[in-house]
Design a protein around this motif. Structure first.
Motif, short mmCIF file in Angstrom:
data_model
loop_
_atom_site.label_atom_id
_atom_site.label_comp_id
_atom_site.label_asym_id
_atom_site.label_seq_id
_atom_site.Cartn_x
_atom_site.Cartn_y
_atom_site.Cartn_z
N ILE A 1 31.39 36.06 47.13
CA ILE A 1 31.96 37.19 47.88
C ILE A 1 31.34 38.46 47.32
CG2 ILE A 1 34.11 38.48 48.27
CD1 ILE A 1 35.55 35.75 48.20
N ASP A 2 31.11 39.43 48.18
CA ASP A 2 30.48 40.68 47.74
C ASP A 2 31.45 41.63 47.05
OD1 ASP A 2 27.72 40.28 48.81
OD2 ASP A 2 28.83 40.09 50.69
N ALA B 1 40.41 39.15 33.93
CA ALA B 1 40.10 38.33 32.76
C ALA B 1 39.68 36.92 33.18
CB ALA B 1 41.30 38.26 31.82
N ALA B 2 40.39 36.35 34.15
CA ALA B 2 40.03 35.00 34.62
C ALA B 2 38.66 35.01 35.31
CB ALA B 2 41.11 34.49 35.57
N MET B 3 38.36 36.07 36.04
CA MET B 3 37.04 36.17 36.68
C MET B 3 35.94 36.22 35.62
SD MET B 3 37.58 38.74 39.92
CE MET B 3 35.84 38.73 40.36
N ARG B 4 36.14 37.03 34.59
CA ARG B 4 35.13 37.13 33.53
C ARG B 4 34.91 35.77 32.86
NH1 ARG B 4 37.74 41.93 32.64
NH2 ARG B 4 39.01 41.09 30.98
N THR C 1 25.00 34.70 36.83
CA THR C 1 24.12 35.39 37.77
C THR C 1 24.82 36.15 38.88
OG1 THR C 1 23.99 33.35 39.06
CG2 THR C 1 22.27 33.71 37.41
N ARG C 2 26.09 35.90 39.12
CA ARG C 2 26.72 36.50 40.30
C ARG C 2 28.22 36.60 40.14
NH1 ARG C 2 27.11 39.26 44.64
NH2 ARG C 2 27.61 38.30 46.60
N ARG C 3 28.75 37.75 40.51
CA ARG C 3 30.19 37.90 40.64
C ARG C 3 30.44 39.04 41.62
NH1 ARG C 3 32.51 42.31 38.73
NH2 ARG C 3 31.56 43.47 37.05
N PRO C 4 31.60 39.05 42.24
CA PRO C 4 31.90 40.12 43.20
C PRO C 4 32.09 41.47 42.50
CG PRO C 4 33.41 38.26 43.48
CD PRO C 4 32.63 38.03 42.21
N LEU C 5 31.82 42.53 43.24
CA LEU C 5 32.20 43.86 42.82
C LEU C 5 33.72 43.91 42.92
CD1 LEU C 5 31.12 46.93 42.40
CD2 LEU C 5 31.88 47.18 44.76
N THR C 6 34.39 44.42 41.90
CA THR C 6 35.85 44.49 41.92
C THR C 6 36.30 45.94 42.06
OG1 THR C 6 35.89 44.49 39.51
CG2 THR C 6 36.22 42.37 40.61
N ALA D 1 38.05 46.63 36.13
CA ALA D 1 37.45 46.64 37.46
C ALA D 1 36.20 47.51 37.48
CB ALA D 1 38.46 47.15 38.50
N ASP D 2 35.31 47.22 38.41
CA ASP D 2 34.10 48.04 38.56
C ASP D 2 34.42 49.43 39.06
OD1 ASP D 2 32.17 45.95 37.87
OD2 ASP D 2 32.81 45.01 39.75
N LEU D 3 35.39 49.53 39.97
CA LEU D 3 35.86 50.82 40.48
C LEU D 3 37.38 50.82 40.47
CD1 LEU D 3 33.63 51.32 43.66
CD2 LEU D 3 33.47 52.55 41.50
#
Length: 182
Positions: free
Chosen positions: A92-93, A109-112, A118-123, A145-147
């Motif tokens: 997912i983007d 934390a679970a996403m990290r 190589t890939r993870r969504p922008l959060t 989060a990224d933003l």
């Protein structure tokens, strides 16, 4: 919409690109309502937007609440673990995190811990701070989060001061304005 939101997110809906995938994760109607203006903006730009409730309790959003914010039917619900285990989740983007601070922090934390290298969504985490009891705690829970989309210029200033005091980047907090109270 913050004027620099598209620049911060890269080319989500530019020419020559297929539609970006956006997942809105929400817990309650007020959080879902906070995410809707951005989700609908991205839909108008050609993004494919999906909505999912993070399961908290049975009936967490009633039919009346769904109808009041523009949803005619039930929304798919899943636990955080189930969402992260869905095939293609990390492709997912953008993931819009319309969750309380504790759940935002836990999901980040679970996403990290699970994201491929190589890939993870922008959060993108929503911070409608004016309606929270634990203002600072709720803000800091979103720092992964990224933003962080702040509710007001005052919340954005609080974000910048807090980030600077903690030695974190202080340029990821944008002022979206209150969507919950509108």
């Amino acid at each position: 919409m913050p004027k620099d939101f598209p620049a911060r997110c890269g080319d989500l809906y530019g020419p020559g690109r297929g539609p970006s995938r956006v997942l809105v994760l929400a817990t309650f109607d007020s959080f879902l309502k906070a995410a809707l203006p951005l989700a609908r903006f991205l839909e108008r730009k050609g993004c494919r937007v999906e909505y999912r409730l993070i399961r908290v309790r049975s009936g967490q959003i009633s039919a009346r609440q769904r109808a009041a914010i523009g949803f005619s039917g039930p929304l798919a619900a899943a636990s955080m673990s189930e969402v992260l285990a869905e095939p293609g989740f990390f492709d997912i983007d953008v993931v819009l995190l319309a969750l309380d601070g504790r759940r935002t922090s836990a999901l980040l934390a679970a996403m990290r811990a699970r994201a491929p290298a190589t890939r993870r969504p922008l959060t993108v985490a929503f911070y409608p701070g004016v309606v929270f009891r634990y203002h600072m705690h709720g803000l800091v829970n979103r720092f992964g989060a990224d933003l962080i989309l702040c509710n007001s210029p005052a919340d954005q200033r609080l974000y910048r001061r807090t980030a600077a005091a903690l030695g974190c980047p202080n340029d990821r907090g944008l002022c979206l304005g209150s969507t919950v109270l509108s």
